[in-house]
Design a protein around this motif. Sequence first.
Motif, PDB file in Angstrom:
ATOM      1  N   LEU A  52       0.586  -1.282   0.062  1.00 44.06           N
ATOM      2  CA  LEU A  52      -0.099  -0.172  -0.054  1.00 44.06           C
ATOM      3  C   LEU A  52       0.710   1.001   0.236  1.00 44.06           C
ATOM      4  O   LEU A  52       0.256   2.548  -0.320  1.00 44.06           O
ATOM      5  CB  LEU A  52      -1.011   0.219   0.886  1.00 44.06           C
ATOM      6  CG  LEU A  52      -1.820   0.612   1.219  1.00 44.06           C
ATOM      7  CD1 LEU A  52      -2.918   1.196   0.027  1.00 44.06           C
ATOM      8  CD2 LEU A  52      -2.620   1.540   2.851  1.00 44.06           C
ATOM      9  N   PHE A  70     -11.724   0.735  -1.049  1.00 44.89           N
ATOM     10  CA  PHE A  70     -10.039  -0.515  -0.484  1.00 44.89           C
ATOM     11  C   PHE A  70     -10.692  -1.518   0.410  1.00 44.89           C
ATOM     12  O   PHE A  70      -9.653  -1.916   1.612  1.00 44.89           O
ATOM     13  CB  PHE A  70      -9.041   0.219  -0.316  1.00 44.89           C
ATOM     14  CG  PHE A  70      -7.983  -0.272   0.287  1.00 44.89           C
ATOM     15  CD1 PHE A  70      -7.257  -0.510  -0.579  1.00 44.89           C
ATOM     16  CD2 PHE A  70      -7.140  -0.016   1.746  1.00 44.89           C
ATOM     17  CE1 PHE A  70      -5.721  -1.384  -0.548  1.00 44.89           C
ATOM     18  CE2 PHE A  70      -6.363  -0.727   2.230  1.00 44.89           C
ATOM     19  CZ  PHE A  70      -5.104  -1.073   0.602  1.00 44.89           C
ATOM     20  N   ASN A  73      -9.297  -5.003   3.540  1.00 45.38           N
ATOM     21  CA  ASN A  73      -7.885  -5.274   3.215  1.00 45.38           C
ATOM     22  C   ASN A  73      -7.361  -4.858   4.515  1.00 45.38           C
ATOM     23  O   ASN A  73      -8.275  -4.131   5.702  1.00 45.38           O
ATOM     24  CB  ASN A  73      -7.418  -3.913   2.510  1.00 45.38           C
ATOM     25  CG  ASN A  73      -7.849  -4.526   1.396  1.00 45.38           C
ATOM     26  OD1 ASN A  73      -7.025  -5.405   0.639  1.00 45.38           O
ATOM     27  ND2 ASN A  73      -8.066  -3.719   0.510  1.00 45.38           N
ATOM     28  N   TYR A  97     -12.482   2.940   3.083  1.00 41.35           N
ATOM     29  CA  TYR A  97     -11.627   2.230   3.181  1.00 41.35           C
ATOM     30  C   TYR A  97     -12.150   1.576   4.940  1.00 41.35           C
ATOM     31  O   TYR A  97     -13.355   1.841   5.331  1.00 41.35           O
ATOM     32  CB  TYR A  97     -10.581   3.939   3.870  1.00 41.35           C
ATOM     33  CG  TYR A  97     -10.518   4.526   3.319  1.00 41.35           C
ATOM     34  CD1 TYR A  97      -8.883   4.820   2.232  1.00 41.35           C
ATOM     35  CD2 TYR A  97     -11.467   5.549   3.229  1.00 41.35           C
ATOM     36  CE1 TYR A  97      -8.966   5.259   1.816  1.00 41.35           C
ATOM     37  CE2 TYR A  97     -11.258   7.292   2.259  1.00 41.35           C
ATOM     38  CZ  TYR A  97      -9.876   6.858   1.538  1.00 41.35           C
ATOM     39  OH  TYR A  97      -9.621   7.690   0.413  1.00 41.35           O
TER      40      TYR A  97
END
Length: 165
Positions: A52, A70, A73, A97
């Motif tokens: 990342l 995203f 993760n 996120y």
Amino acid sequence: MCPSTDQLKYLDLSSFSMKDMSPEPLRVLLEKVAHTLQTLVLEFCEITESQLNAISPALGHCSKLKTFSFCGNQIPLTALKNLLSHTASLPLEQAKYPAPLESFDEILWGFWTEINHMKFDQVRKELMQLVKDIKPVHDIQIYSYDCVLHLKHTDFIAGNPVAIW
């Protein structure tokens, strides 16, 4: 390597495991499509912190990016802060996120357990301060499996940070 990738507008790599891959091809691709890419979905890709950190600067140059996800993760708070700093000036209409690892009690068999709301509250405070400092031009949504934290850029215009749960 396809010659038409320089006009790429939509890239969805959801569930494509990157954990054992070099981040270099994705970084190079992001640099190549920085002026055309509008949607980037990197959900559940098993991207590591170092990967990342390697792609974040290139991602920060994607000036047409409207949608970025995203979620899914597993990254620490430091990596999330770095990513948010690189994407703060992008004209995103939707930005999702993952809640950072520090928000959870533990990870079992590669999966997050339920979020620890006391830990998540501390993370929220740190993220609110970061958002106040970087003044993103888009709203930020932090996702876990049992809650969503919305950090709206408009909440910081008057200097009064507000989180909506």
